[in-house]
Motif scaffolding. Structure first.
Motif, mmCIF file in Angstrom:
data_model
loop_
_atom_site.group_PDB
_atom_site.id
_atom_site.type_symbol
_atom_site.label_atom_id
_atom_site.label_comp_id
_atom_site.label_asym_id
_atom_site.label_seq_id
_atom_site.Cartn_x
_atom_site.Cartn_y
_atom_site.Cartn_z
ATOM 1 N N TYR A 22 0.831 -1.203 0.000
ATOM 2 C CA TYR A 22 0.000 0.000 0.000
ATOM 3 C C TYR A 22 0.867 1.255 0.000
ATOM 4 O O TYR A 22 0.567 2.242 -0.684
ATOM 5 C CB TYR A 22 -0.947 0.004 1.201
ATOM 6 C CG TYR A 22 -2.200 -0.804 0.980
ATOM 7 C CD1 TYR A 22 -3.220 -0.328 0.155
ATOM 8 C CD2 TYR A 22 -2.357 -2.040 1.567
ATOM 9 C CE1 TYR A 22 -4.367 -1.067 -0.070
ATOM 10 C CE2 TYR A 22 -3.501 -2.801 1.346
ATOM 11 C CZ TYR A 22 -4.504 -2.306 0.524
ATOM 12 O OH TYR A 22 -5.633 -3.049 0.304
ATOM 13 N N ALA A 23 1.962 1.223 0.774
ATOM 14 C CA ALA A 23 2.883 2.356 0.794
ATOM 15 C C ALA A 23 3.516 2.555 -0.575
ATOM 16 O O ALA A 23 3.660 3.689 -1.060
ATOM 17 C CB ALA A 23 3.964 2.126 1.851
ATOM 18 N N VAL A 28 4.122 5.352 -5.982
ATOM 19 C CA VAL A 28 4.259 5.267 -7.444
ATOM 20 C C VAL A 28 2.982 5.670 -8.175
ATOM 21 O O VAL A 28 2.838 5.411 -9.371
ATOM 22 C CB VAL A 28 4.660 3.831 -7.872
ATOM 23 C CG1 VAL A 28 5.941 3.407 -7.187
ATOM 24 C CG2 VAL A 28 3.530 2.830 -7.590
ATOM 25 N N ALA A 29 2.058 6.301 -7.472
ATOM 26 C CA ALA A 29 0.770 6.647 -8.080
ATOM 27 C C ALA A 29 0.917 7.533 -9.312
ATOM 28 O O ALA A 29 0.047 7.550 -10.189
ATOM 29 C CB ALA A 29 -0.122 7.325 -7.042
ATOM 30 N N VAL A 34 4.423 1.417 -13.438
ATOM 31 C CA VAL A 34 4.819 0.814 -12.162
ATOM 32 C C VAL A 34 3.588 0.554 -11.310
ATOM 33 O O VAL A 34 3.461 -0.499 -10.670
ATOM 34 C CB VAL A 34 5.817 1.724 -11.414
ATOM 35 C CG1 VAL A 34 6.145 1.143 -10.039
ATOM 36 C CG2 VAL A 34 7.089 1.895 -12.229
ATOM 37 N N TYR A 35 2.673 1.525 -11.298
ATOM 38 C CA TYR A 35 1.444 1.393 -10.511
ATOM 39 C C TYR A 35 0.631 0.178 -10.975
ATOM 40 O O TYR A 35 0.131 -0.602 -10.157
ATOM 41 C CB TYR A 35 0.616 2.665 -10.637
ATOM 42 C CG TYR A 35 -0.623 2.702 -9.771
ATOM 43 C CD1 TYR A 35 -0.543 3.071 -8.426
ATOM 44 C CD2 TYR A 35 -1.873 2.361 -10.292
ATOM 45 C CE1 TYR A 35 -1.685 3.108 -7.632
ATOM 46 C CE2 TYR A 35 -3.014 2.388 -9.507
ATOM 47 C CZ TYR A 35 -2.907 2.761 -8.175
ATOM 48 O OH TYR A 35 -4.025 2.784 -7.385
ATOM 49 N N ASN A 129 11.192 4.381 -13.346
ATOM 50 C CA ASN A 129 11.316 3.813 -14.683
ATOM 51 C C ASN A 129 12.307 2.646 -14.698
ATOM 52 O O ASN A 129 12.100 1.644 -15.386
ATOM 53 C CB ASN A 129 11.777 4.892 -15.663
ATOM 54 C CG ASN A 129 11.132 4.744 -17.018
ATOM 55 O OD1 ASN A 129 9.956 4.408 -17.114
ATOM 56 N ND2 ASN A 129 11.904 4.959 -18.070
ATOM 57 N N SER A 130 13.370 2.772 -13.914
ATOM 58 C CA SER A 130 14.387 1.721 -13.878
ATOM 59 C C SER A 130 13.884 0.452 -13.203
ATOM 60 O O SER A 130 14.462 -0.626 -13.376
ATOM 61 C CB SER A 130 15.639 2.229 -13.137
ATOM 62 O OG SER A 130 15.374 2.390 -11.749
ATOM 63 N N MET A 131 12.806 0.553 -12.422
ATOM 64 C CA MET A 131 12.270 -0.602 -11.698
ATOM 65 C C MET A 131 11.313 -1.437 -12.555
ATOM 66 O O MET A 131 10.967 -2.566 -12.181
ATOM 67 C CB MET A 131 11.531 -0.134 -10.440
ATOM 68 C CG MET A 131 12.406 0.619 -9.443
ATOM 69 S SD MET A 131 13.750 -0.406 -8.812
ATOM 70 C CE MET A 131 12.833 -1.529 -7.762
#
Length: 290
Positions: A22-23, A28-29, A34-35, A129-131
């Motif tokens: 949740y955090a 990343v909202a 990613v979201y 972006n890197s994730m």
């Protein structure tokens, strides 16, 4: 070969599905890709967690289920590392922002308001972006686990909320009988260790060998394998299998042991008579009692 209990996995999955994810979703909202990946994790993980109890029970007899649990364990650690990275990055940005605000506050003491400008907050877009590649890999592994779960026949077991009375009625006493058509995986070393300990003990005193572990780890199965090993017949004069339940009944237990050794023993319910008879039967005998 180690077997996996669901307690640690369940706790880690609870953590991932709780505050951690949740955090991360809040952090990343502002990054749709990613979201969306995190939302997919959040939708798949509960279905996988629901079958942990069943997988724990089946792993002793099904190597495919054991491999599934090992892969799930690796995945949860990797997913947890990614969520830790998000938490660390969020904390780093907050600290940086606080430092910038503190520096700006000092500058404002000496410059006109029109010269101070707005607070500066560094963008985390490049980090997020890197994730994406790492997160897509986790998502693919999650989907694979979900597919394999179905092919392995894993299903949700009744939740812990079932009343204890209902559990007692549903639970059958374990017997000494093993399924000869099933190949039992990963217990050869433990079985041989127990056989060696039982057969090399020459003491006249009572020797107790305990099998300790979490529920579903295969303690009863291991005892069955040792009990039915042919070398036990050669090493002991008698052997008996007795189930001692939560509802402890000394008369019933003594009678079961006596009848296992002597099927023709009288059917009496007096504890003293039963134990005297049992003592006569076991005098100077070597007995293997499970």
């Amino acid at each position: 070969m180690a077997f996996i209990g669901d307690a640690a996995l369940s706790k880690l999955l609870d953590l991932l599905l709780g505050k951690s994810i949740y955090a991360a979703l809040n952090f990343v909202a502002d990054h749709k890709q990613v979201y969306d990946q995190l939302k997919e994790w959040k939708s798949i993980l509960p279905d996988i967690k629901a079958v942990l109890n069943h997988a724990e029970e089946k792993q002793i007899k099904d190597e495919g289920v054991k491999n599934w649990l090992e892969d799930l364990q690796d995945l949860t650690y990797d997913a947890d590392d990614i969520l830790d990275d998000f938490a660390y990055e969020e904390l780093r940005l907050k600290l940086h922002k606080a430092q910038v605000q503190a520096s700006t506050s000092k500058v404002r003491k000496f410059l006109p308001t029109c010269c101070t400008g707005n607070d500066f907050t560094p963008s985390s877009f490049l980090f997020k972006n890197s994730m994406i590649p790492k997160m897509k890999e986790i998502t693919a592994r999650l989907n694979s686990l979900a597919t394999r779960r179905n092919s392995l026949g894993l299903s949700e077991i009744l939740p812990q909320a079932v009343s204890s009375e209902r559990k007692k009625l549903a639970r059958l006493q374990p017997t000494s009988v093993v399924d000869g058509t099933v190949e039992y995986i990963g217990r050869d070393n433990e079985k041989q260790e127990m056989l060696d300990l039982l057969k090399t003990n020459n003491s006249d005193a009572v020797c107790v060998l305990s099998i300790v572990g979490m529920g579903g780890m295969g303690k009863t199965t291991l005892a069955q394998l040792v009990y039915n090993d042919p070398s036990i017949e050669e090493s002991f004069d008698h052997k008996a299998w007795v189930c001692v339940s939560d509802d402890f009944d000394a008369v019933k237990i003594t009678k079961t042991v006596l009848q296992s050794i002597d099927p023709c023993s009288p059917d009496v319910n007096d504890l003293n008579l039963l134990q005297v008879k049992l003592k006569e039967k076991l005098s100077e005998k070597k007995v293997d009692l499970f």
